[in-house]
Motif scaffolding. Structure first.
Motif, PDB file in Angstrom:
ATOM      1  N   ASP A   1       0.808  -1.226   0.000  1.00  0.00           N
ATOM      2  CA  ASP A   1       0.000   0.000   0.000  1.00  0.00           C
ATOM      3  C   ASP A   1       0.842   1.278   0.000  1.00  0.00           C
ATOM      4  O   ASP A   1       0.316   2.373   0.128  1.00  0.00           O
ATOM      5  N   GLY A   2       2.160   1.142  -0.133  1.00  0.00           N
ATOM      6  CA  GLY A   2       3.035   2.298  -0.220  1.00  0.00           C
ATOM      7  C   GLY A   2       3.687   2.709   1.079  1.00  0.00           C
ATOM      8  O   GLY A   2       4.566   3.575   1.084  1.00  0.00           O
TER       9      GLY A   2
ATOM     10  N   ASP B   1       3.906   8.957   2.202  1.00  0.00           N
ATOM     11  CA  ASP B   1       3.691  10.250   1.536  1.00  0.00           C
ATOM     12  C   ASP B   1       4.496  11.379   2.174  1.00  0.00           C
ATOM     13  O   ASP B   1       4.007  12.491   2.355  1.00  0.00           O
ATOM     14  N   GLY B   2       5.739  11.090   2.566  1.00  0.00           N
ATOM     15  CA  GLY B   2       6.601  12.125   3.134  1.00  0.00           C
ATOM     16  C   GLY B   2       6.406  12.411   4.611  1.00  0.00           C
ATOM     17  O   GLY B   2       7.110  13.235   5.176  1.00  0.00           O
ATOM     18  N   PHE B   3       5.447  11.761   5.245  1.00  0.00           N
ATOM     19  CA  PHE B   3       5.195  11.961   6.675  1.00  0.00           C
ATOM     20  C   PHE B   3       5.664  10.737   7.449  1.00  0.00           C
ATOM     21  O   PHE B   3       5.604   9.620   6.954  1.00  0.00           O
ATOM     22  N   GLN B   4       6.112  10.955   8.680  1.00  0.00           N
ATOM     23  CA  GLN B   4       6.541   9.863   9.547  1.00  0.00           C
ATOM     24  C   GLN B   4       5.829   9.947  10.882  1.00  0.00           C
ATOM     25  O   GLN B   4       5.496  11.034  11.347  1.00  0.00           O
TER      26      GLN B   4
END
Length: 77
Positions: free
Chosen positions: A23-24, A50-53
């Protein structure tokens, strides 16, 4: 699973591991165990998407969703 594969997997216990999912999402944590269905358990885990952690702690990643597993380094944690 052949004996050699089990031994190799066992040698990665308590090492930092990065798991890429279908799922990415990417999970990075300390490899604790795997079962016969190839489900992985990671502790002290961070999820990236999507660039968030975010820190998610201990998780189980279902084997059917795992695309790739990378051992980040071979330093024992």
């Amino acid at each position: 699973m052949p004996r050699a594969d089990k031994e190799k997997l066992r040698s990665y216990l308590n090492h930092k591991m990065r798991v890429l999912c279908s799922d990415g999402r990417t999970f990075a944590g300390i490899f604790k165990c795997v079962d016969s269905h190839k489900n992985l358990v990671l502790s002290d885990t961070t999820e990236a998407r999507d660039g968030f952690q975010r820190h998610v702690g201990m998780i189980m990643v279902p084997g059917e969703h795992i695309k790739r597993v990378l051992v980040e380094n071979l330093e024992y944690v």
